[in-house]
Design an enzyme around this catalytic site. Structure first.
Site, short mmCIF file in Angstrom:
data_model
loop_
_atom_site.label_atom_id
_atom_site.label_comp_id
_atom_site.label_asym_id
_atom_site.label_seq_id
_atom_site.Cartn_x
_atom_site.Cartn_y
_atom_site.Cartn_z
CG ASP A 8 -1.94 -1.14 1.22
OD1 ASP A 8 -1.56 -2.25 0.76
OD2 ASP A 8 -3.07 -0.95 1.69
CD GLU A 39 -6.50 0.45 0.66
OE1 GLU A 39 -7.68 0.32 0.39
OE2 GLU A 39 -6.02 0.15 1.76
CG ASN A 40 -4.04 3.46 1.91
OD1 ASN A 40 -3.58 2.32 1.90
ND2 ASN A 40 -5.21 3.74 2.43
CG ASN A 67 -10.62 -0.63 2.73
OD1 ASN A 67 -9.57 -1.21 2.44
ND2 ASN A 67 -10.69 0.20 3.74
CG HIS A 68 -8.91 3.56 2.06
ND1 HIS A 68 -9.71 4.46 2.73
CD2 HIS A 68 -8.24 2.86 3.01
CE1 HIS A 68 -9.53 4.32 4.03
NE2 HIS A 68 -8.65 3.35 4.24
CG HIS A 151 -7.15 -4.60 0.38
ND1 HIS A 151 -5.93 -3.96 0.34
CD2 HIS A 151 -7.97 -3.78 1.08
CE1 HIS A 151 -6.01 -2.82 0.97
NE2 HIS A 151 -7.24 -2.68 1.44
CG HIS A 176 -6.83 -3.71 4.78
ND1 HIS A 176 -7.43 -2.51 4.50
CD2 HIS A 176 -7.35 -4.11 5.99
CE1 HIS A 176 -8.29 -2.21 5.48
NE2 HIS A 176 -8.26 -3.15 6.39
CG HIS A 178 -1.32 0.23 5.86
ND1 HIS A 178 -1.68 1.55 5.88
CD2 HIS A 178 -1.98 -0.29 4.80
CE1 HIS A 178 -2.53 1.82 4.91
NE2 HIS A 178 -2.74 0.70 4.24
#
Ligand SMILES: [Fe+2]
Ligand SMILES: [Fe+2]
Length: 258
Positions: A8, A39-40, A67-68, A151, A176, A178
């Site tokens: 991520d 995603e981040n 999800n993000h 994820h 996910h 991290h």
């Protein structure tokens, strides 16, 4: 052949780590395909079209997410036009984007990249295990090299996915949380597995966010707005070595740098 998977990418700290190191990693590790979970990448929350283009221009071939992915509304129109940016396949079909891409690596070998999301302590989605079966059934048999970004929050669900896909994909790599895990291995059927690749971003933080804000959030229970942290940058990735004839992994190695 070697496939790079970067965990991520978190905010500007994560993006500058990729900008600084990616080309060196590609040449020193003889990388044939470079994948990253993004995603981040926009301030910790989602990804914008501009940032996606920036990451592709650094040399990333495929971006996965989680999800993000839905945090920045401007990405909704971008997703269907840019199949190299994946969203988890087990969200409803009518949402924009796709969770499967078949692409050509630098050595000409076809590689399938799949994005799936867990259901334990995660937003409600369709079953990722059955969705994985559906995606695999849709693939041409000659596409032997198959990389899955799973994820998910909990290690048990991730390990279960590793065993569910053992021998059917080249790698199941978790994202996910991290936090990089030290459990990388090649499972009995030739599937490389790691519970979580970890974050590429600021480790002087609570999973990327400014730590005093995150602590106050836990102390008060209030929905305190989190900012991305700025220090402690580390790049965490995993290199999977795959036999392109069989699609089986022959090695998996963690890779990190500052
Ligand atoms: Fe993330
Ligand atoms: Fe996530």
């Amino acid at each position: 052949m070697n496939i790079l998977f970067i965990g991520d990418i978190f905010a500007s700290v994560g993006r500058s780590l990729v900008a600084r190191h990616l080309q060196d990693i590609i040449s020193s590790e003889k990388i044939q395909l470079a994948i990253a979970n993004a995603e981040n990448s926009a301030g910790g929350f989602g990804i914008t079209p501009l940032i996606a283009q920036e990451l592709f221009s650094m040399g990333l071939d495929v971006l996965t997410s989680g999800n993000h992915i839905w945090d920045k509304k401007e990405i909704f129109d971008y997703l269907p036009r840019n199949p190299r940016l994946l969203r988890p396949a087990n969200y409803p079909d009518e949402l924009p984007g796709c969770g499967l891409l078949v692409t050509k690596a630098r050595n000409g070998v076809q590689v399938a990249v799949m994005d799936l999301q867990g259901r334990v302590h995660m937003p409600a989605t369709d079953c990722p295990f059955r969705k994985a079966d559906v995606l695999l059934a849709s693939l041409d048999a000659h596409v032997k090299v198959r990389i899955v970004d799973f994820h998910a929050e909990v290690t048990s669900e991730k390990m279960a996915m590793g065993w569910h896909l053992n021998g059917r994909v080249s790698a199941v790599l978790g994202t996910h949380t991290h936090v990089p895990t030290a459990d990388e291995r090649v499972l009995s059927g030739g599937t490389a597995y790691q519970s979580d690749v970890g974050m590429t971003g600021p480790y002087d933080s609570v999973i990327g966010s400014e730590k005093t804000l995150a602590v106050r959030r836990f102390l008060t229970g209030m929905p305190i707005r989190l900012d991305s942290a700025k220090t402690g940058g580390e790049l965490h990735a995993t290199v999977v070595t795959v036999d392109p004839q069989t699609g089986h992994a022959v090695g998996i190695r963690r890779f990190s740098c500052r």
